[in-house]
Design an enzyme around this catalytic site. Sequence first.
Site, short mmCIF file in Angstrom:
data_model
loop_
_atom_site.label_atom_id
_atom_site.label_comp_id
_atom_site.label_asym_id
_atom_site.label_seq_id
_atom_site.Cartn_x
_atom_site.Cartn_y
_atom_site.Cartn_z
N HIS A 116 0.84 -1.19 0.00
CA HIS A 116 0.00 0.00 0.00
C HIS A 116 0.87 1.24 0.00
CE1 HIS A 116 -3.19 2.81 1.06
NE2 HIS A 116 -3.99 1.88 0.57
N ASP A 175 -7.76 -5.94 0.15
CA ASP A 175 -8.16 -6.82 -0.95
C ASP A 175 -7.65 -8.25 -0.80
OD1 ASP A 175 -9.59 -4.86 -2.34
OD2 ASP A 175 -7.77 -4.05 -3.22
N1 CMC Z 1 4.25 -7.63 -3.89
C1 CMC Z 1 5.60 -7.59 -3.99
N2 CMC Z 1 6.30 -6.44 -3.98
C2 CMC Z 1 5.61 -5.31 -3.85
C3 CMC Z 1 4.21 -5.29 -3.74
C4 CMC Z 1 3.53 -6.51 -3.77
N3 CMC Z 1 2.20 -6.56 -3.71
N4 CMC Z 1 3.79 -4.01 -3.64
C5 CMC Z 1 4.88 -3.26 -3.68
N5 CMC Z 1 5.97 -4.02 -3.83
C6 CMC Z 1 7.38 -3.57 -3.94
C7 CMC Z 1 7.63 -3.07 -5.36
O1 CMC Z 1 8.08 -4.11 -6.21
C8 CMC Z 1 8.67 -2.02 -5.12
O2 CMC Z 1 9.91 -2.66 -4.90
P1 CMC Z 1 11.30 -2.00 -5.40
O3 CMC Z 1 11.41 -0.71 -4.62
O4 CMC Z 1 12.31 -3.01 -5.05
O5 CMC Z 1 11.14 -1.76 -6.86
C9 CMC Z 1 8.26 -1.40 -3.78
O6 CMC Z 1 7.53 -2.43 -3.11
C10 CMC Z 1 7.35 -0.18 -3.96
O7 CMC Z 1 6.24 -0.59 -4.74
P2 CMC Z 1 5.38 0.39 -5.65
O8 CMC Z 1 4.57 -0.41 -6.60
O9 CMC Z 1 6.28 1.44 -6.24
O10 CMC Z 1 4.47 1.06 -4.54
P3 CMC Z 1 3.26 2.02 -4.81
O11 CMC Z 1 3.04 2.79 -3.58
O12 CMC Z 1 3.47 2.77 -6.08
O13 CMC Z 1 2.04 1.01 -5.10
C11 CMC Z 1 0.37 -0.62 -4.70
C12 CMC Z 1 1.14 0.59 -4.14
C13 CMC Z 1 -0.81 -0.92 -3.80
C14 CMC Z 1 -0.15 -0.28 -6.09
C15 CMC Z 1 1.34 -1.82 -4.77
O14 CMC Z 1 1.73 -2.20 -3.46
C16 CMC Z 1 0.74 -3.00 -5.50
O15 CMC Z 1 0.80 -3.05 -6.74
N6 CMC Z 1 0.09 -3.97 -4.77
C17 CMC Z 1 -0.58 -5.08 -5.41
C18 CMC Z 1 -1.97 -4.64 -5.88
C19 CMC Z 1 -2.91 -4.42 -4.71
O16 CMC Z 1 -3.02 -5.24 -3.81
N7 CMC Z 1 -3.66 -3.31 -4.76
C20 CMC Z 1 -4.66 -2.98 -3.74
C21 CMC Z 1 -4.30 -1.76 -2.96
S1 CMC Z 1 -5.24 -1.51 -1.45
C22 CMC Z 1 -6.90 -1.40 -1.87
C23 CMC Z 1 -7.21 -0.48 -2.97
O17 CMC Z 1 -6.78 0.67 -2.99
O18 CMC Z 1 -7.95 -0.88 -3.85
#
Ligand code: CMC
Length: 380
Positions: free
Chosen positions: A262, A316
């Site tokens: 998140h 989720d």
């Molecule tokens: N699994 C593995 N690694 C992860 C994950 C994950 N679910 N989420 C983030 N990371 C890692 C990512 O690879 C990155 O690593 P590095 O710095 O080594 O490249 C680091 O953490 C930062 O990730 P990011 O994608 O840049 O973080 P963000 O704040 O831009 O994105 C997020 C947040 C929720 C989109 C992301 O965590 C994600 O894609 N999660 C999976 C999808 C998900 O469950 N979404 C629901 C969010 S909560 C409810 C809602 O809002 O609907």
Amino acid sequence: MSTETEYRPGLADVPAAKSAISFIDGKRARLEYRGIAVETLAKESCFEETAYLLLKGELPTQKQLAEFDSELRQRRKIKSRLKDLIKCMPEHGHPMEALQTSVAALGMFYPCRDVSDPAKNWDAALRLIATLPTLVAAFARIRQGDEPIDPRPDLDHSANFYWMLFERVPSPAIRKVIDAALITHAEHTMNASTFTCRVTGSTLASPYATIASAIGSLAGPLHGGANEEALSMFEQISSVANVKPWFEKALANKAKIMGFGHRVYKVKDPRAAVIQELAEHVFAESTRPEKYEIALELEKVAAPVLGSKGIYPNVDFFSGVVYESLGIAKDLFTPVFAVARVVGWVAHWLEQLQDNRIFRPEQIYVGQRDVAYVPLEKRP
Ligand code: CMC
């Protein structure tokens, strides 16, 4: 003019609005609606009362709640021509696209293109909250060849939604689970769909166009669509024994674990904990599904690796398992999320209009300048 150093991809940590609707402390797993903890509301409140709180800023009196509830019940039905429109939609289309289309169409039946009248805006706000469950249930029924089931004015919001989906009244325990799940998903500060809602609303677009745009944003797998993806992931893992090898392979491939991570929470999402408590109530009425055991094992296996990076289960991760146990189809999970989140969107739309300025951010241009036009016949 912006400089490269000011650019933050994904607008991370950039305030996009001043808001008094909800608050997150991402280090302490705290989510409050108008100052009240979401866990308390999930336990003590009901969807209608929480909706009133989010929209009006304070808890209603008994009389205010009764009036609000009655106003919602009066707006649940949809026009037969809107049902006809839904009947024309492809049955294999995604229900989020059906919902987005239906909400945009709603704006043609109840035009509200002038958003300067607070009474008309309030009517649209109530209509959107009241009607989304009817639209979701109508598509779910029609695509399987059944007639949509009319809303029942004697049932509350959550029980009526269940009724329109299944033509059964839920047990009090199941009604409470649905109600608490809707409360838990009703609002969540400046997430992507709420930001979308405020951006569209800032152009003075109609509330129906505004909420339709938010639905489009929620549908993506990085946002609300993650609940569907998480369940598909548990299906793919298929057994508790396969969790560890599956996770190791996912890590090696740098794959994202759906339902994890998140932007704001660096600890376990408090809503995930609420959903887990609800899960136990559902499983008390049915059997504890293997997918839930897989989820628990995946949380355990991932904790030492992802936990150190502040990546934990979000809302989720567990919600899909609960919804599936209630008999809700996987592609309806995100529409159920929208049925709840429409309250937050509408609250933000009304707040945006109070002190509106159109969103018009800057960009950092990285393209070419002063390029000569070469006539087609002279191009190599
Ligand atoms: N699994 C593995 N690694 C992860 C994950 C994950 N679910 N989420 C983030 N990371 C890692 C990512 O690879 C990155 O690593 P590095 O710095 O080594 O490249 C680091 O953490 C930062 O990730 P990011 O994608 O840049 O973080 P963000 O704040 O831009 O994105 C997020 C947040 C929720 C989109 C992301 O965590 C994600 O894609 N999660 C999976 C999808 C998900 O469950 N979404 C629901 C969010 S909560 C409810 C809602 O809002 O609907």
